[in-house]
Design an enzyme around this catalytic site. Sequence first.
Site, short mmCIF file in Angstrom:
data_model
loop_
_atom_site.label_atom_id
_atom_site.label_comp_id
_atom_site.label_asym_id
_atom_site.label_seq_id
_atom_site.Cartn_x
_atom_site.Cartn_y
_atom_site.Cartn_z
N TYR A 216 6.86 5.74 17.08
CA TYR A 216 5.53 5.79 16.46
C TYR A 216 4.98 7.21 16.51
O TYR A 216 4.50 7.75 15.50
CB TYR A 216 4.61 4.81 17.19
N LYS B 83 3.99 9.74 13.40
CA LYS B 83 2.65 10.28 13.19
C LYS B 83 2.65 11.81 13.28
O LYS B 83 1.91 12.47 12.56
CB LYS B 83 1.66 9.66 14.18
P1 NAP Z 1 -3.24 -3.50 11.48
O1 NAP Z 1 -4.44 -4.20 11.92
O2 NAP Z 1 -1.92 -3.94 11.98
O3 NAP Z 1 -3.18 -3.41 9.88
C1 NAP Z 1 -2.08 -2.73 9.30
C2 NAP Z 1 -2.20 -2.73 7.79
O4 NAP Z 1 -1.00 -2.10 7.27
C3 NAP Z 1 -2.26 -4.14 7.24
O5 NAP Z 1 -3.15 -4.17 6.14
C4 NAP Z 1 -0.83 -4.38 6.77
O6 NAP Z 1 -0.83 -5.24 5.64
C5 NAP Z 1 -0.38 -3.00 6.37
N1 NAP Z 1 1.09 -2.90 6.43
C6 NAP Z 1 1.86 -2.98 7.54
N2 NAP Z 1 3.16 -2.96 7.20
C7 NAP Z 1 3.19 -2.88 5.84
C8 NAP Z 1 4.24 -2.84 4.89
N3 NAP Z 1 5.54 -2.90 5.26
N4 NAP Z 1 3.94 -2.76 3.57
C9 NAP Z 1 2.63 -2.73 3.19
N5 NAP Z 1 1.60 -2.75 4.05
C10 NAP Z 1 1.87 -2.84 5.36
O7 NAP Z 1 -3.37 -1.94 11.86
P2 NAP Z 1 -4.65 -0.98 11.99
O8 NAP Z 1 -4.98 -0.91 13.43
O9 NAP Z 1 -5.69 -1.34 11.01
O10 NAP Z 1 -3.96 0.41 11.62
C11 NAP Z 1 -4.21 1.11 10.41
C12 NAP Z 1 -3.65 2.52 10.57
O11 NAP Z 1 -4.31 3.16 11.67
C13 NAP Z 1 -2.16 2.57 10.91
O12 NAP Z 1 -1.56 3.64 10.22
C14 NAP Z 1 -2.14 2.80 12.40
O13 NAP Z 1 -0.96 3.44 12.81
C15 NAP Z 1 -3.36 3.69 12.54
N6 NAP Z 1 -3.93 3.72 13.89
C16 NAP Z 1 -4.39 2.58 14.47
C17 NAP Z 1 -4.94 2.63 15.74
C18 NAP Z 1 -5.46 1.42 16.43
O14 NAP Z 1 -5.70 1.47 17.66
N7 NAP Z 1 -5.71 0.32 15.72
C19 NAP Z 1 -5.02 3.87 16.42
C20 NAP Z 1 -4.54 5.01 15.79
C21 NAP Z 1 -4.00 4.93 14.53
P3 NAP Z 1 0.20 -6.46 5.38
O15 NAP Z 1 0.66 -6.99 6.70
O16 NAP Z 1 -0.63 -7.41 4.57
O17 NAP Z 1 1.29 -5.84 4.58
#
Ligand code: NAP
Length: 258
Positions: free
Chosen positions: A163, A167
């Site tokens: 991961y 990033k």
């Molecule tokens: P999440 O709740 O798991 O949501 C992830 C989103 O990405 C979902 O809408 C999912 O949609 C989509 N996705 C995943 N795999 C996919 C695929 N193969 N094709 C198309 N869409 C896909 O994650 P989140 O926490 O909102 O994270 C959003 C972003 O923020 C990510 O890039 C993550 O790395 C980053 N981030 C998150 C955190 C945190 O603590 N939450 C911290 C730092 C960075 P479907 O499953 O419907 O496809």
Amino acid sequence: MSGSTVQQRFSLEGRRVLVTGASRGIGIALCDVLSQAGADIVAVARDPAGLQAAASLVEANGRRCLTIGADLALPDAPERVGREALAAWGTIDVLVNNAGVSVPKSLLEQSIEEWDFIQAVNLRAPWLLARTLAPAMIAQKRGKIVNVSSQTSAVALTEHGAYAASKNGLNALTKVMTVEWAPFNIQANAICPTVTWTPMAERIWGDPARLDPMLARIPAGRVATPEEVCDVVLFLSCAASDMVNGHALLVDGGYTAL
Ligand code: NAP
């Protein structure tokens, strides 16, 4: 002075914004926040119910929403998504590469398949989508790309080798987007949130035994909300940030200031 008002510079009125990962978490909140700021939204993800929920939020804000179902892990999906969006709306003014996946495992335990899956969604898809949409941005001499990276690109975290590599790669890709496309008035930036309370975070950080040591290292004493991440994306998507380019902007409550 530009002759515009503060309200105009912070507005997305009339802008067409493509958000990946729009079906839940930060992505669905982005659809809500960016459409409240005036944007029409192309919402991309796999889950049709989540995409419909995103569209309902956008339409309740009085804006248009086009949903595109796609598995961005597949090599040809990002370019298909980009072509569909351009065919429907002519151009995309703002691309938010937000879709991301995490499979927390130690370096000893992570499989090659998991490594490749993480790089495909978190790093390859943003590149392919951006290069499909960039020619129309170049032609109109205006565009914004916001890549949702992670605090984990700046500080080490156990079980996040694949991961963190993805990033860090995304941050590097953002800088190359900047030097190649800034001459065409395209700004590319990454944002690097700390733990943000979403379905992903609940899965990874839901156990207090794991979350509490992380909280102890965040000077703000809490995790971020999706809206706090979205507001920074809004800034990087609107005219107010036209001279901000190539950053990896931490949204970390002070974690990396320690
Ligand atoms: P999440 O709740 O798991 O949501 C992830 C989103 O990405 C979902 O809408 C999912 O949609 C989509 N996705 C995943 N795999 C996919 C695929 N193969 N094709 C198309 N869409 C896909 O994650 P989140 O926490 O909102 O994270 C959003 C972003 O923020 C990510 O890039 C993550 O790395 C980053 N981030 C998150 C955190 C945190 O603590 N939450 C911290 C730092 C960075 P479907 O499953 O419907 O496809």
